[in-house]
Write a protein that holds these residues in place. Sequence first.
Motif, PDB file in Angstrom:
ATOM      1  N   GLY A  67       0.787  -1.235   0.000  1.00 25.48           N
ATOM      2  CA  GLY A  67       0.000   0.000   0.000  1.00 25.48           C
ATOM      3  C   GLY A  67       0.815   1.278   0.000  1.00 25.48           C
ATOM      4  N   ARG A  68       2.144   1.177  -0.042  1.00 24.36           N
ATOM      5  CA  ARG A  68       2.907   2.425   0.081  1.00 24.36           C
ATOM      6  C   ARG A  68       2.840   3.291  -1.173  1.00 24.36           C
ATOM      7  N   THR A  69       2.597   2.695  -2.329  1.00 17.82           N
ATOM      8  CA  THR A  69       2.522   3.519  -3.548  1.00 17.82           C
ATOM      9  C   THR A  69       1.241   4.336  -3.611  1.00 17.82           C
ATOM     10  N   THR A  70       0.253   4.012  -2.788  1.00 11.34           N
ATOM     11  CA  THR A  70      -1.019   4.735  -2.835  1.00 11.34           C
ATOM     12  C   THR A  70      -0.953   6.069  -2.105  1.00 11.34           C
ATOM     13  N   LYS A  71       0.079   6.291  -1.287  1.00 10.91           N
ATOM     14  CA  LYS A  71       0.171   7.523  -0.501  1.00 10.91           C
ATOM     15  C   LYS A  71       0.644   8.685  -1.380  1.00 10.91           C
ATOM     16  N   GLU A  72       0.025   9.832  -1.189  1.00  8.88           N
ATOM     17  CA  GLU A  72       0.403  11.004  -1.979  1.00  8.88           C
ATOM     18  C   GLU A  72       1.868  11.364  -1.758  1.00  8.88           C
ATOM     19  N   SER A  73       2.352  11.275  -0.530  1.00 10.56           N
ATOM     20  CA  SER A  73       3.740  11.644  -0.234  1.00 10.56           C
ATOM     21  C   SER A  73       4.728  10.757  -0.996  1.00 10.56           C
ATOM     22  N   PHE A  74       4.414   9.471  -1.119  1.00 12.66           N
ATOM     23  CA  PHE A  74       5.287   8.562  -1.862  1.00 12.66           C
ATOM     24  C   PHE A  74       5.306   8.942  -3.340  1.00 12.66           C
ATOM     25  N   ARG A  75       4.156   9.190  -3.901  1.00  7.79           N
ATOM     26  CA  ARG A  75       4.077   9.543  -5.318  1.00  7.79           C
ATOM     27  C   ARG A  75       4.843  10.837  -5.597  1.00  7.79           C
ATOM     28  N   GLN A  76       4.636  11.839  -4.748  1.00  9.35           N
ATOM     29  CA  GLN A  76       5.338  13.108  -4.944  1.00  9.35           C
ATOM     30  C   GLN A  76       6.849  12.908  -4.868  1.00  9.35           C
ATOM     31  N   ALA A  77       7.300  12.116  -3.903  1.00 11.35           N
ATOM     32  CA  ALA A  77       8.737  11.892  -3.744  1.00 11.35           C
ATOM     33  C   ALA A  77       9.330  11.202  -4.963  1.00 11.35           C
ATOM     34  N   TRP A 135      -5.944  15.605  -8.705  1.00  8.69           N
ATOM     35  CA  TRP A 135      -6.281  14.397  -9.451  1.00  8.69           C
ATOM     36  C   TRP A 135      -6.713  13.265  -8.526  1.00  8.69           C
ATOM     37  N   MET A 136      -6.105  13.190  -7.339  1.00  6.72           N
ATOM     38  CA  MET A 136      -6.393  12.091  -6.417  1.00  6.72           C
ATOM     39  C   MET A 136      -7.725  12.249  -5.685  1.00  6.72           C
ATOM     40  N   GLN A 137      -8.275  13.453  -5.671  1.00  4.40           N
ATOM     41  CA  GLN A 137      -9.523  13.676  -4.940  1.00  4.40           C
ATOM     42  C   GLN A 137     -10.693  12.988  -5.630  1.00  4.40           C
ATOM     43  N   GLN A 188     -24.030   9.797  -1.019  1.00  2.00           N
ATOM     44  CA  GLN A 188     -22.877  10.323  -1.749  1.00  2.00           C
ATOM     45  C   GLN A 188     -22.677   9.515  -3.030  1.00  2.00           C
ATOM     46  N   CYS A 189     -22.536  10.204  -4.153  1.00  2.41           N
ATOM     47  CA  CYS A 189     -22.250   9.565  -5.442  1.00  2.41           C
ATOM     48  C   CYS A 189     -20.919  10.128  -5.942  1.00  2.41           C
ATOM     49  N   LEU A 190     -19.938   9.286  -6.052  1.00  2.00           N
ATOM     50  CA  LEU A 190     -18.620   9.792  -6.433  1.00  2.00           C
ATOM     51  C   LEU A 190     -17.829   8.765  -7.227  1.00  2.00           C
ATOM     52  N   VAL A 191     -16.775   9.265  -7.893  1.00  2.00           N
ATOM     53  CA  VAL A 191     -15.858   8.427  -8.659  1.00  2.00           C
ATOM     54  C   VAL A 191     -14.483   8.525  -8.012  1.00  2.00           C
ATOM     55  N   VAL A 192     -13.928   7.371  -7.654  1.00  2.00           N
ATOM     56  CA  VAL A 192     -12.627   7.312  -6.996  1.00  2.00           C
ATOM     57  C   VAL A 192     -11.600   6.730  -7.974  1.00  2.00           C
ATOM     58  N   SER A 193     -10.463   7.422  -8.131  1.00  2.00           N
ATOM     59  CA  SER A 193      -9.380   6.917  -8.982  1.00  2.00           C
ATOM     60  C   SER A 193      -8.452   6.058  -8.135  1.00  2.00           C
ATOM     61  N   GLU A 194      -8.395   4.787  -8.443  1.00  2.39           N
ATOM     62  CA  GLU A 194      -7.516   3.890  -7.688  1.00  2.39           C
ATOM     63  C   GLU A 194      -6.463   3.307  -8.623  1.00  2.39           C
ATOM     64  N   ILE A 228       3.380   6.469 -11.953  1.00  2.00           N
ATOM     65  CA  ILE A 228       3.733   6.866 -10.583  1.00  2.00           C
ATOM     66  C   ILE A 228       2.639   7.733  -9.980  1.00  2.00           C
ATOM     67  N   ALA A 229       2.185   8.728 -10.738  1.00  2.00           N
ATOM     68  CA  ALA A 229       1.156   9.638 -10.227  1.00  2.00           C
ATOM     69  C   ALA A 229      -0.114   8.887  -9.840  1.00  2.00           C
ATOM     70  N   ALA A 230      -0.432   7.839 -10.578  1.00  2.00           N
ATOM     71  CA  ALA A 230      -1.651   7.076 -10.304  1.00  2.00           C
ATOM     72  C   ALA A 230      -1.464   6.067  -9.176  1.00  2.00           C
ATOM     73  N   GLY A 231      -0.234   5.881  -8.695  1.00  2.00           N
ATOM     74  CA  GLY A 231       0.005   5.023  -7.543  1.00  2.00           C
ATOM     75  C   GLY A 231       0.346   3.585  -7.862  1.00  2.00           C
ATOM     76  N   ASN A 232       0.928   3.336  -9.031  1.00  2.00           N
ATOM     77  CA  ASN A 232       1.258   1.972  -9.450  1.00  2.00           C
ATOM     78  C   ASN A 232       2.724   1.637  -9.209  1.00  2.00           C
ATOM     79  N   CYS A 233       3.030   0.359  -9.229  1.00  2.00           N
ATOM     80  CA  CYS A 233       4.389  -0.114  -9.442  1.00  2.00           C
ATOM     81  C   CYS A 233       4.567  -0.323 -10.946  1.00  2.00           C
TER      82      CYS A 233
END
Length: 501
Positions: free
Chosen positions: A47-57, A110-112, A126-132, A158-163
Motif C-alpha cells: 500500500g505504500r505507492t497509494t500515498k500522496e507523499s510517496f508519489r510526490q517523492a 487528481w487524487m480527490q 454520496q455519489c462519487l468516482v474514486v481513482s484507484e 507513478i502519479a496514479a500510484g502503481n508499481c
Amino acid sequence: MSGPSSPSPARWFKSLRRTRLGEPCLKMYPLQCEDLLKRARGSFQTGRTTKESFRQAQLEALVRMVEEHECDFVEALGRDLHKPRFETIVSELILVKNEALHAISNLKKWMQPQHVEKSLSTTLDQCLVVSEPLGVVFIMGTWCSPVQMCLVPLVGAIAAGNCAIIRPSDSAANTAELLHRLVPHYLDSECFYVILTATNDLPEIVELKFDHVFFSGNKEEGLKIAQAAAHTLTSVTLILGGKNPCYVDQSCDIVTTAQRISWARFHNAGQSLVAPDYVLCHSDVQTRLIQAIKCCMMQFYGTDPRESRSFGRMINLEAFTRIRDVLWRSGKVSVGGQVIEAERYVAPTVLSEVTGSDPIMQQDVLGPVLPVLSVHSVDEAITFINKQEKPLCVYVYSSNSKVISRMMAETSSGSFCSNDSVLQSLMSSLPFGGVGTSGIGSIHGRASFDTFSHRKSCLLRSSPFECVTYLRYPPYDDRNLSLLTWASSLSRRSQGWCHIL
C-alpha cells in the motif's frame, strides 16, 4: 552563524556518480521477469505507492534524475541516433521534466474523489468516482523516442500510484543501458524496475499477467502485444504511429510552411511517430513549396547535411536498408537522395511525382524522406486521407479558416494541428494518442493519470430512509409500478434531459 548542512555521503556519491556507457548489461528472460513481477506485486500490496507523499517523492526523484544526468542522456542518444544535444534536450528531457512537474502540481487535485450529479433516489447519499491504482504496469518504449516514451508514461504510472516494470527498446541500446543503471538509484528499487530483454520475448512477458500494458512502436509489434495481453484480459494502451498526412493549401505562407514541415520531418533524421509522413500539396504551389524546402535544408544543415552536427543517423542498418530501398523505388528525387551505408546516413530527401501506389506510401516512413503528392483541392485531399487508415496526426497549412475547419471536422486522427507540426504532441495539457490502427488510449497530463487508474463508481448510502426506491420491493402492484414509472421518467430541462430518479 552556521552554514548549510552537508549532504549525506550517499547523496553526495549519487550526485557525483557518472554512469559509464558501453558496459554490457545482462539481458533478462521471461522467467526472470516473472520473479520481478512477483516482487513488484508484493510491494504494491503493502500500500505504500497509494500515498500522496510517496508519489510526490518519486516524481521529484525522476526530475532530479533527468537534471543530474542530462549529459549522460545526451551522450547515450548521440551514440544511438547521432541525435544532436539540442534535440535531445528539447524533444526528450524537457518533455519528461514538464510532465513530472505538471503531475506534481496537480496530483492532489487528481487524487480527490469526483462527486457526480445525484438523482431523487440518492439525494441523501454520496455519489462519487474514486481513482484507484491498477497495480503493476508494464511500459515498453519505442526506439525513436527512447527516453520520452519510457519516462512520460512512467510519470502517469507513478502519479496514479502503481508499481512499474519498464522495458526500453533494445534498438537504442546505450539509452536502454543508461535507464537500467539510473532508475534503481533514484526511484524505489522495490516498486520500479528496468529490464533489458529481446523484442521477441515481449509477448511472452506480457502474458505473465500485468494490470496494464503500455506499448509504443510499430503496428506489427503492437498487434502482437495486444494479442498477448488479450490472453489474460489485460488492458492496453498502444501508441502506434501511422502515415500522418499534411495538407498544404494554396493560401498558406509558403516560407513558414516549408520551415515548419522541414523541421518536423527531418529532426531526429525523420525517426518520429508524429512527423508528417507525406504532403498533399495543392498543385498551384507545389513547385514553390519544394524549392522553399530546399532552401530550408540549406539553412538548417548547410551544403552537406552529412557534415552537420544538427542532423542525425538511422538507428541501425536494418532501418537504413528499409528506407534506402523504398526511397529508390518511389517517385522522383527532387532534393537530397544521397545514402552512405557505412554511416547509416540518409540525406534529407524530398520526393516528387509520388503516387499512392508507390512503396513509400505503403509503410510508415520513419526516416528523413518526405514524399509530396499533388492534389487540386481540399476535397481531393480529404478524400485521399479518408481512404487510408486513421493516422496518429493530421496536419494542415492554410490561412483559410474554412479549410482548416473542414480538415479538422471531416478527417479522423489521434491529434490535429494547423499551421505547424508535432507541437500538439509535446503539450502536457493535451492528451496524446491514436485512434483505430494508430493506437488505443492516450497519455500526457491528466490523461496519463487516468490511463493508469481505475475510475471506480461509488454510491455511499448512509441513511436508513428511502425516498422513492421503496417502491421496488415486492409484492408488486400496479400502483407502485405507476409511481415508479413516473419517478423514473425523463424530464426536459432548458439544458437538456435529466433523470428524476
